[in-house]
Enzyme design. Structure first.
Site, PDB file in Angstrom:
ATOM      1  N   ASN A  10      37.078  33.770  37.785  1.00 29.55           N
ATOM      2  CA  ASN A  10      35.633  33.874  37.963  1.00 29.55           C
ATOM      3  C   ASN A  10      35.129  34.701  36.793  1.00 29.55           C
ATOM      4  OD1 ASN A  10      33.018  34.390  38.693  1.00 29.55           O
ATOM      5  ND2 ASN A  10      33.518  35.679  40.459  1.00 29.55           N
ATOM      6  N   TRP A  11      34.575  34.011  35.823  1.00 25.16           N
ATOM      7  CA  TRP A  11      34.185  34.709  34.587  1.00 25.16           C
ATOM      8  C   TRP A  11      32.928  35.565  34.773  1.00 25.16           C
ATOM      9  CZ3 TRP A  11      34.896  30.974  29.773  1.00 25.16           C
ATOM     10  CH2 TRP A  11      36.244  30.567  29.715  1.00 25.16           C
ATOM     11  N   LYS A  12      32.189  35.322  35.862  1.00 24.75           N
ATOM     12  CA  LYS A  12      30.938  36.061  36.118  1.00 24.75           C
ATOM     13  C   LYS A  12      29.990  35.895  34.927  1.00 24.75           C
ATOM     14  CE  LYS A  12      33.418  39.033  39.242  1.00 24.75           C
ATOM     15  NZ  LYS A  12      33.461  40.293  39.993  1.00 24.75           N
ATOM     16  N   HIS A  95      29.567  34.321  46.666  1.00 25.54           N
ATOM     17  CA  HIS A  95      30.218  35.524  46.123  1.00 25.54           C
ATOM     18  C   HIS A  95      29.410  36.748  46.565  1.00 25.54           C
ATOM     19  CE1 HIS A  95      31.711  38.519  43.351  1.00 25.54           C
ATOM     20  NE2 HIS A  95      32.777  37.763  43.219  1.00 25.54           N
ATOM     21  N   GLU A  97      28.484  39.275  45.066  1.00 25.59           N
ATOM     22  CA  GLU A  97      27.434  39.705  44.135  1.00 25.59           C
ATOM     23  C   GLU A  97      26.162  38.902  44.349  1.00 25.59           C
ATOM     24  OE1 GLU A  97      29.868  39.291  40.641  1.00 25.59           O
ATOM     25  OE2 GLU A  97      31.066  40.992  41.326  1.00 25.59           O
ATOM     26  N   GLU A 167      37.484  38.209  49.714  1.00 25.42           N
ATOM     27  CA  GLU A 167      37.304  39.242  48.687  1.00 25.42           C
ATOM     28  C   GLU A 167      36.689  40.493  49.308  1.00 25.42           C
ATOM     29  OE1 GLU A 167      37.083  37.306  44.515  1.00 25.42           O
ATOM     30  OE2 GLU A 167      35.080  37.387  45.340  1.00 25.42           O
ATOM     31  N   GLY A 173      36.361  44.550  41.247  1.00 20.61           N
ATOM     32  CA  GLY A 173      36.020  45.254  40.013  1.00 20.61           C
ATOM     33  C   GLY A 173      36.261  46.757  40.070  1.00 20.61           C
ATOM     34  N   SER A 213      40.440  42.749  42.237  1.00 16.73           N
ATOM     35  CA  SER A 213      41.367  43.475  41.367  1.00 16.73           C
ATOM     36  C   SER A 213      42.783  42.886  41.393  1.00 16.73           C
ATOM     37  CB  SER A 213      41.392  44.967  41.716  1.00 16.73           C
ATOM     38  OG  SER A 213      40.099  45.528  41.563  1.00 16.73           O
ATOM     39  N   GLY A 234      38.595  38.084  38.696  1.00 20.00           N
ATOM     40  CA  GLY A 234      37.441  38.456  37.880  1.00 20.00           C
ATOM     41  C   GLY A 234      37.881  39.032  36.545  1.00 20.00           C
ATOM     42  N   GLY A 235      37.956  40.340  36.478  1.00 22.85           N
ATOM     43  CA  GLY A 235      38.251  41.023  35.221  1.00 22.85           C
ATOM     44  C   GLY A 235      39.467  40.489  34.473  1.00 22.85           C
TER      45      GLY A 235
HETATM   46  P1  PGA Z   1      37.883  41.343  40.103  1.00 27.10           P
HETATM   47  O1  PGA Z   1      36.766  40.299  40.642  1.00 27.10           O
HETATM   48  O2  PGA Z   1      39.151  40.572  39.951  1.00 27.10           O
HETATM   49  O3  PGA Z   1      37.328  41.839  38.796  1.00 27.10           O
HETATM   50  O4  PGA Z   1      37.990  42.414  41.130  1.00 27.10           O
HETATM   51  C1  PGA Z   1      37.086  39.330  41.594  1.00 27.10           C
HETATM   52  C2  PGA Z   1      35.855  38.545  41.967  1.00 27.10           C
HETATM   53  O5  PGA Z   1      34.778  39.159  42.101  1.00 27.10           O
HETATM   54  O6  PGA Z   1      35.900  37.310  42.148  1.00 27.10           O
END
Ligand code: PGA
Length: 250
Positions: A10-12, A95, A97, A167, A173, A213, A234-235
């Protein structure tokens, strides 16, 4: 039938089109022999260049959002038909966010899930609890509620084709990962919820990811759990670490 693992990045809101192309080129030789299904969920503006860059590879394309509407006067939105025409197969829906910053509620997310399925896109439906909810001991009830609300009107056959991502919001994050036991407990509860809503056959087929994470150091233990069928990353998806996760079993 064994479920095939699915590792999705998930590149966000990261990577310009030219940066996106460079990341795909960096990862291409590193992910090419993966046993798992590999997906890049990318920002809207990167969809077309990434579709071009992954042509002929083992990587599938995903979007990070979708409109609940077909077409028309919805400024700034992107429709299922547009995504499909560009080569998208998966779409992240709900998601945390988007739930938190853009106030997307379960009724709205349910319409997005139905629209994606109607058009032939595969939703990666996200759910997860806050730290307060976990500490209050309501995690499983909350997750069940989210899943039941977001899957209203979805048929068993459609549900079987979907991906659900668990999640925990406190792990996204933050560098704090759920322990593999905590993650397995919730992923199993999600599968049990699918049995309750549909039947055990549907629950056996649906794929459930853990996200929050996930990184090379913890992915093996998480992915070894019986109800964790993959990761939403994500990251770590923005660097070569992603390939190490994809190749967790090598
Ligand atoms: P993260 O993000 O791996 O940076 O914790 C995961 C996500 O929000 O899909």
């Amino acid at each position: 039938m064994a479920r095939r693992k699915i590792i999705a990045g998930n590149w966000k809101m990261n990577k310009t089109p030219s940066e996106a192309k460079a990341l795909v080129e960096l990862l291409a030789p590193l992910v090419k022999d993966a046993d798992a299904e590999v997906v890049y969920c990318v920002p809207a503006i990167d969809i077309v260049p990434v579709a071009e860059a992954i042509k002929g590879s083992n990587v599938q394309l995903g979007a990070e959002n979708i409109s609940d509407q077909d077409a028309g006067a919805f400024t700034g939105e992107i429709s299922a038909d547009m995504l499909l025409d560009a080569g998208v197969k998966y779409v992240i829906i709900g998601h945390s966010e988007r739930r938190q910053y853009y106030k997307e509620d379960d009724a709205f997310l349910n319409r997005k899930v139905l629209k994606a399925l109607e058009k032939g896109l595969t939703p990666i439906l996200c759910c997860g609890e806050t730290l307060e909810q976990r500490e209050a001991g309501v995690t499983l009830d909350w997750i069940r509620l989210q899943i039941k609300s977001d899957l209203q009107g979805v048929t068993a056959e459609q549900a079987a084709s979907m991906v659900i991502a668990y999640e925990p919001i406190w792990a996204i994050g933050t560098g704090k990962t759920a322990t593999s036991d905590q993650a397995e407990e919730v992923c199993k509860a999600i599968r049990d919820t699918i049995t309750d809503i549909y039947d055990s056959d549907t629950a056996e087929k649906i794929r459930i990811q853990y996200g929050g994470s996930m990184k090379p150091a913890n992915c093996k233990e998480l992915l070894a759990k019986p109800d964790i069928d993959g990761g939403l990353i994500g990251g770590a998806a923005l660097k070569a670490d992603f390939a190490e996760i994809v190749n967790y079993n090598k």
